[in-house]
Scaffold this motif. Structure first.
Motif, PDB file in Angstrom:
ATOM      1  N   GLY A 112       0.830  -1.199   0.000  1.00  0.00           N
ATOM      2  CA  GLY A 112       0.000   0.000   0.000  1.00  0.00           C
ATOM      3  C   GLY A 112       0.861   1.244   0.000  1.00  0.00           C
ATOM      4  N   THR A 113       2.029   1.121   0.549  1.00  0.00           N
ATOM      5  CA  THR A 113       3.064   2.157   0.482  1.00  0.00           C
ATOM      6  C   THR A 113       4.360   1.486   0.058  1.00  0.00           C
ATOM      7  OG1 THR A 113       3.601   1.856   2.821  1.00  0.00           O
ATOM      8  CG2 THR A 113       1.990   3.588   2.272  1.00  0.00           C
ATOM      9  N   GLY A 114       5.307   2.274  -0.419  1.00  0.00           N
ATOM     10  CA  GLY A 114       6.543   1.713  -0.940  1.00  0.00           C
ATOM     11  C   GLY A 114       7.657   1.678   0.081  1.00  0.00           C
ATOM     12  N   HIS A 115       8.437   0.581   0.076  1.00  0.00           N
ATOM     13  CA  HIS A 115       9.619   0.434   0.926  1.00  0.00           C
ATOM     14  C   HIS A 115      10.760   0.026  -0.008  1.00  0.00           C
ATOM     15  CE1 HIS A 115       6.860   0.460   4.405  1.00  0.00           C
ATOM     16  NE2 HIS A 115       6.109  -0.359   3.663  1.00  0.00           N
ATOM     17  N   ARG A 116      11.581   0.988  -0.398  1.00  0.00           N
ATOM     18  CA  ARG A 116      12.595   0.750  -1.415  1.00  0.00           C
ATOM     19  C   ARG A 116      13.805   0.025  -0.828  1.00  0.00           C
ATOM     20  NH1 ARG A 116      13.906   5.504  -5.614  1.00  0.00           N
ATOM     21  NH2 ARG A 116      11.657   5.186  -5.837  1.00  0.00           N
ATOM     22  N   ARG A 117      14.261  -0.967  -1.564  1.00  0.00           N
ATOM     23  CA  ARG A 117      15.418  -1.761  -1.162  1.00  0.00           C
ATOM     24  C   ARG A 117      16.265  -2.069  -2.406  1.00  0.00           C
ATOM     25  NH1 ARG A 117      13.314  -0.456   2.846  1.00  0.00           N
ATOM     26  NH2 ARG A 117      12.861  -1.644   4.762  1.00  0.00           N
ATOM     27  N   LYS A 164      22.357 -12.695  -9.920  1.00  0.00           N
ATOM     28  CA  LYS A 164      23.030 -12.888 -11.202  1.00  0.00           C
ATOM     29  C   LYS A 164      22.068 -12.606 -12.347  1.00  0.00           C
ATOM     30  CE  LYS A 164      26.200 -16.436  -9.462  1.00  0.00           C
ATOM     31  NZ  LYS A 164      26.656 -17.849  -9.602  1.00  0.00           N
ATOM     32  N   LYS A 165      22.632 -12.196 -13.471  1.00  0.00           N
ATOM     33  CA  LYS A 165      21.790 -11.918 -14.635  1.00  0.00           C
ATOM     34  C   LYS A 165      21.061 -13.165 -15.112  1.00  0.00           C
ATOM     35  CE  LYS A 165      24.287  -7.928 -16.508  1.00  0.00           C
ATOM     36  NZ  LYS A 165      25.031  -7.372 -17.670  1.00  0.00           N
ATOM     37  N   GLY A 166      21.631 -14.334 -14.866  1.00  0.00           N
ATOM     38  CA  GLY A 166      20.995 -15.575 -15.298  1.00  0.00           C
ATOM     39  C   GLY A 166      19.927 -16.069 -14.347  1.00  0.00           C
ATOM     40  N   ASP A 167      19.763 -15.416 -13.189  1.00  0.00           N
ATOM     41  CA  ASP A 167      18.741 -15.847 -12.231  1.00  0.00           C
ATOM     42  C   ASP A 167      17.340 -15.565 -12.761  1.00  0.00           C
ATOM     43  OD1 ASP A 167      20.723 -16.641 -10.548  1.00  0.00           O
ATOM     44  OD2 ASP A 167      20.536 -14.959  -9.143  1.00  0.00           O
ATOM     45  N   THR A 168      16.408 -16.425 -12.371  1.00  0.00           N
ATOM     46  CA  THR A 168      15.011 -16.203 -12.746  1.00  0.00           C
ATOM     47  C   THR A 168      14.358 -15.260 -11.740  1.00  0.00           C
ATOM     48  OG1 THR A 168      14.231 -18.091 -11.449  1.00  0.00           O
ATOM     49  CG2 THR A 168      14.881 -18.508 -13.740  1.00  0.00           C
ATOM     50  N   VAL A 169      13.178 -14.782 -12.092  1.00  0.00           N
ATOM     51  CA  VAL A 169      12.424 -13.910 -11.177  1.00  0.00           C
ATOM     52  C   VAL A 169      12.089 -14.660  -9.897  1.00  0.00           C
ATOM     53  CG1 VAL A 169      10.228 -12.695 -10.890  1.00  0.00           C
ATOM     54  CG2 VAL A 169      11.517 -12.456 -13.014  1.00  0.00           C
ATOM     55  N   GLY A 170      11.812 -15.959 -10.006  1.00  0.00           N
ATOM     56  CA  GLY A 170      11.524 -16.756  -8.815  1.00  0.00           C
ATOM     57  C   GLY A 170      12.708 -16.791  -7.860  1.00  0.00           C
ATOM     58  N   MET A 171      13.925 -16.944  -8.396  1.00  0.00           N
ATOM     59  CA  MET A 171      15.129 -16.940  -7.559  1.00  0.00           C
ATOM     60  C   MET A 171      15.330 -15.563  -6.929  1.00  0.00           C
ATOM     61  SD  MET A 171      17.456 -19.097 -10.289  1.00  0.00           S
ATOM     62  CE  MET A 171      18.967 -19.077  -9.350  1.00  0.00           C
ATOM     63  N   PHE A 172      15.066 -14.518  -7.692  1.00  0.00           N
ATOM     64  CA  PHE A 172      15.172 -13.143  -7.173  1.00  0.00           C
ATOM     65  C   PHE A 172      14.187 -12.932  -6.020  1.00  0.00           C
ATOM     66  CE2 PHE A 172      12.783  -9.100  -7.659  1.00  0.00           C
ATOM     67  CZ  PHE A 172      13.706  -8.237  -7.092  1.00  0.00           C
ATOM     68  N   LEU A 173      12.956 -13.400  -6.153  1.00  0.00           N
ATOM     69  CA  LEU A 173      11.954 -13.212  -5.104  1.00  0.00           C
ATOM     70  C   LEU A 173      12.329 -13.959  -3.825  1.00  0.00           C
ATOM     71  CD1 LEU A 173       8.644 -13.392  -7.185  1.00  0.00           C
ATOM     72  CD2 LEU A 173       9.649 -11.375  -6.083  1.00  0.00           C
ATOM     73  N   ASP A 174      13.024 -15.064  -3.955  1.00  0.00           N
ATOM     74  CA  ASP A 174      13.472 -15.781  -2.762  1.00  0.00           C
ATOM     75  C   ASP A 174      14.539 -14.965  -2.032  1.00  0.00           C
ATOM     76  OD1 ASP A 174      13.243 -18.223  -1.183  1.00  0.00           O
ATOM     77  OD2 ASP A 174      15.317 -18.590  -1.783  1.00  0.00           O
ATOM     78  N   ILE A 175      15.419 -14.304  -2.771  1.00  0.00           N
ATOM     79  CA  ILE A 175      16.425 -13.426  -2.158  1.00  0.00           C
ATOM     80  C   ILE A 175      15.743 -12.247  -1.473  1.00  0.00           C
ATOM     81  CG2 ILE A 175      18.376 -11.885  -2.644  1.00  0.00           C
ATOM     82  CD1 ILE A 175      19.112 -13.753  -4.981  1.00  0.00           C
ATOM     83  N   VAL A 176      14.731 -11.681  -2.153  1.00  0.00           N
ATOM     84  CA  VAL A 176      13.985 -10.548  -1.590  1.00  0.00           C
ATOM     85  C   VAL A 176      13.263 -10.963  -0.307  1.00  0.00           C
ATOM     86  CG1 VAL A 176      12.000  -9.047  -1.978  1.00  0.00           C
ATOM     87  CG2 VAL A 176      13.729  -9.329  -3.766  1.00  0.00           C
ATOM     88  N   ARG A 177      12.652 -12.121  -0.285  1.00  0.00           N
ATOM     89  CA  ARG A 177      11.933 -12.589   0.902  1.00  0.00           C
ATOM     90  C   ARG A 177      12.862 -12.679   2.108  1.00  0.00           C
ATOM     91  NH1 ARG A 177      11.470 -16.967   3.697  1.00  0.00           N
ATOM     92  NH2 ARG A 177      12.925 -18.063   2.308  1.00  0.00           N
ATOM     93  N   CYS A 178      14.060 -13.221   1.863  1.00  0.00           N
ATOM     94  CA  CYS A 178      15.037 -13.320   2.963  1.00  0.00           C
ATOM     95  C   CYS A 178      15.479 -11.924   3.420  1.00  0.00           C
ATOM     96  CB  CYS A 178      16.242 -14.139   2.526  1.00  0.00           C
ATOM     97  SG  CYS A 178      15.868 -15.872   2.187  1.00  0.00           S
ATOM     98  N   ASP A 179      15.611 -11.006   2.468  1.00  0.00           N
ATOM     99  CA  ASP A 179      16.026  -9.640   2.806  1.00  0.00           C
ATOM    100  C   ASP A 179      14.937  -8.917   3.602  1.00  0.00           C
ATOM    101  OD1 ASP A 179      17.816  -7.305   2.537  1.00  0.00           O
ATOM    102  OD2 ASP A 179      16.252  -6.520   1.212  1.00  0.00           O
ATOM    103  N   LEU A 180      13.679  -9.072   3.193  1.00  0.00           N
ATOM    104  CA  LEU A 180      12.579  -8.381   3.877  1.00  0.00           C
ATOM    105  C   LEU A 180      12.253  -8.999   5.233  1.00  0.00           C
ATOM    106  CD1 LEU A 180      10.134  -7.800   0.883  1.00  0.00           C
ATOM    107  CD2 LEU A 180      11.556  -6.087   2.025  1.00  0.00           C
ATOM    108  N   ALA A 181      12.547 -10.288   5.407  1.00  0.00           N
ATOM    109  CA  ALA A 181      12.214 -10.959   6.660  1.00  0.00           C
ATOM    110  C   ALA A 181      12.961 -10.357   7.843  1.00  0.00           C
ATOM    111  CB  ALA A 181      12.519 -12.445   6.542  1.00  0.00           C
ATOM    112  N   LYS A 182      14.061  -9.688   7.557  1.00  0.00           N
ATOM    113  CA  LYS A 182      14.815  -9.049   8.638  1.00  0.00           C
ATOM    114  C   LYS A 182      14.036  -7.880   9.252  1.00  0.00           C
ATOM    115  CE  LYS A 182      19.105 -10.045   6.125  1.00  0.00           C
ATOM    116  NZ  LYS A 182      20.256  -9.446   5.397  1.00  0.00           N
ATOM    117  N   GLU A 183      13.156  -7.254   8.461  1.00  0.00           N
ATOM    118  CA  GLU A 183      12.433  -6.068   8.932  1.00  0.00           C
ATOM    119  C   GLU A 183      10.926  -6.287   9.024  1.00  0.00           C
ATOM    120  OE1 GLU A 183      11.930  -1.362   7.621  1.00  0.00           O
ATOM    121  OE2 GLU A 183      13.450  -2.639   6.674  1.00  0.00           O
ATOM    122  N   PHE A 184      10.375  -7.097   8.142  1.00  0.00           N
ATOM    123  CA  PHE A 184       8.931  -7.318   8.117  1.00  0.00           C
ATOM    124  C   PHE A 184       8.648  -8.745   8.577  1.00  0.00           C
ATOM    125  CE2 PHE A 184       9.928  -4.060   5.018  1.00  0.00           C
ATOM    126  CZ  PHE A 184       9.004  -3.056   5.311  1.00  0.00           C
TER     127      PHE A 184
END
Length: 268
Positions: A127-132, A137-157
């Motif tokens: 609903g609001t933006g939280h920029r990170r 890697k360029k060869g990573d899929t969006v699914g692999m990227f989202l797993d990295i993001v989930r681990c990154d956001l879990a520290k705060e959310f």
């Protein structure tokens, strides 16, 4: 004394009988001989025939060679004529080897590119933006990227600790990017979204001065949004989620240019 006509006829008749008798005796003597004599005579005759045949063959071969030499001289290739379109086994093998080498080099370059580090700026949207910013890697899929993001956001959310990457969606330039698409795919094809390019993952604004060419799209890159799927399902009828749609690589989203670049059109 003179011989009368009757006496002359009688003498001739006796001579004929004597000749016939001599012929009969000769035939008897010939019949008494072995067949070796006949075979020797046949061999001699055959030898003579073979010699004649060889001579005829030699003369025929000689004339044929002379004729072939004449024909060879007559069909010599003209060096000024282009023969590149004619079949050439050695040339085809060289071309095949060159294609294999080029393919190997292309695959090596592709592999190296996929291993390069890509820095991606995103915004966790609830609903609001939280920029990170994260790296992958360029060869990573969006699914692999989202797993990295989930681990990154879990520290705060805290809620991120209870979701999986499958429950997140990545929205870039108003398009929901499927999780099986890689960043390399979007970069290599210079994919375009509804509101900007999909191959830029940093954030910047168009800083051109003076009059702007309306035919040239602004050189702007917006951070992609990472959203929980359940949030999207509840709010997809409300802006900005109402603008989002699933990205289709086969769909053409139009022509565009970016400042300092050429006109790009998504290939069909």
């Amino acid at each position: 004394p003179l011989i009368t006509g009757e006496e002359r006829k009688k003498l001739e008749k006796e001579r004929k009988k004597a000749r016939k008798k001599a012929m009969k005796e000769k035939k008897k003597r010939m019949a008494a001989l072995s067949f070796a004599g006949d075979e020797e005579m046949e061999d001699e005759n055959n030898g003579a025939d073979d010699s004649e045949a060889k001579e005829d063959g030699k003369s025929s071969q000689s004339s044929t060679q002379e004729q072939d030499n004449g024909n060879t001289k007559a069909i010599m290739k003209n060096p000024e004529v282009d023969t590149s379109f004619l079949p050439d086994k050695e040339r085809e093998q060289r071309a095949l080897a060159e294609r294999d080498q080029l393919r190997k080099e292309w695959l090596d370059r592709q592999k190296t590119t996929k291993e390069e580090i890509l820095e991606i700026t995103y915004s966790y949207w609830d609903g609001t933006g939280h920029r990170r910013t994260v790296q992958c890697k360029k060869g990573d899929t969006v699914g692999m990227f989202l797993d990295i993001v989930r681990c990154d956001l879990a520290k705060e959310f805290r809620e991120m600790g209870n979701v999986t990457s499958d429950e997140l969606i990545y929205v870039k330039e108003d398009l929901i990017i499927p999780q099986d698409i890689s960043f390399y795919d979007m970069i290599a094809t210079r994919a375009r979204g509804k509101s900007g390019p999909l191959f830029n993952f940093d954030v910047h604004e168009d800083v051109r001065l003076g009059a702007l060419d309306s035919r040239v799209e602004k050189d702007e890159s917006h951070p992609g949004k990472v959203v929980e799927r359940r949030w999207y399902d509840r709010n997809k009828h409300i802006f900005p989620a109402s603008r989002w749609e699933i990205y289709d690589p086969a769909k053409e989203y139009g022509n565009y240019t970016i400042h300092g670049g050429e006109v790009n059109k998504k290939k069909k």
